[in-house]
Structures are given as structure tokens and as C-alpha cells.
Scaffold this motif. Structure first.
Motif: not given
Length: 57
Positions: A38-54
Motif C-alpha cells: 500500500n502507498h508504494e509504486p507498483h513494480p510494473i505500472t509504477k503508479s501508486k498503489v492505494v488499497l480499497t475494500v469492496a
């Protein structure tokens, strides 16, 4: 992300607690599908990971 007022009735009163439990305790602050932190760059897309819950219907 905050719950919009028009959708608030769809969620239980303790939703914040439930969401926090799933993200931080059960998932250990990582995506349960790919394992990215969570809140770190995704290794492939480099976009920031933001966890959510459905919420299940």
C-alpha cells in the motif's frame, strides 16, 4: 476515499473499522491479489498503489 452522502445508507455504521481491519490486519497492508504494498509504486505500472475494500451485496 470518502463515502458520498447519497451512498452512506448502503454501508454499515462501522464501515471504517471493517475497512481498516481488512486492509491492515487481514491483508497486512498489501494487495491480496498481487502482493504489492500500500502507498508504494507498483513494480510494473509504477503508479501508486492505494488499497480499497469492496462491500459485498
Amino acid at each position: 476515499m470518502p463515502i458520498f452522502p447519497e451512498n452512506k445508507a448502503r454501508y454499515p455504521k462501522d464501515w471504517k473499522l471493517r475497512s481498516k481491519f481488512v486492509r491492515f490486519y487481514r491483508a497486512r497492508n498489501r494487495c491480496e491479489w498481487c502482493g504489492c504494498r500500500n502507498h508504494e509504486p507498483h513494480p510494473i505500472t509504477k503508479s501508486k498503489v492505494v488499497l480499497t475494500v469492496a462491500q459485498q451485496a
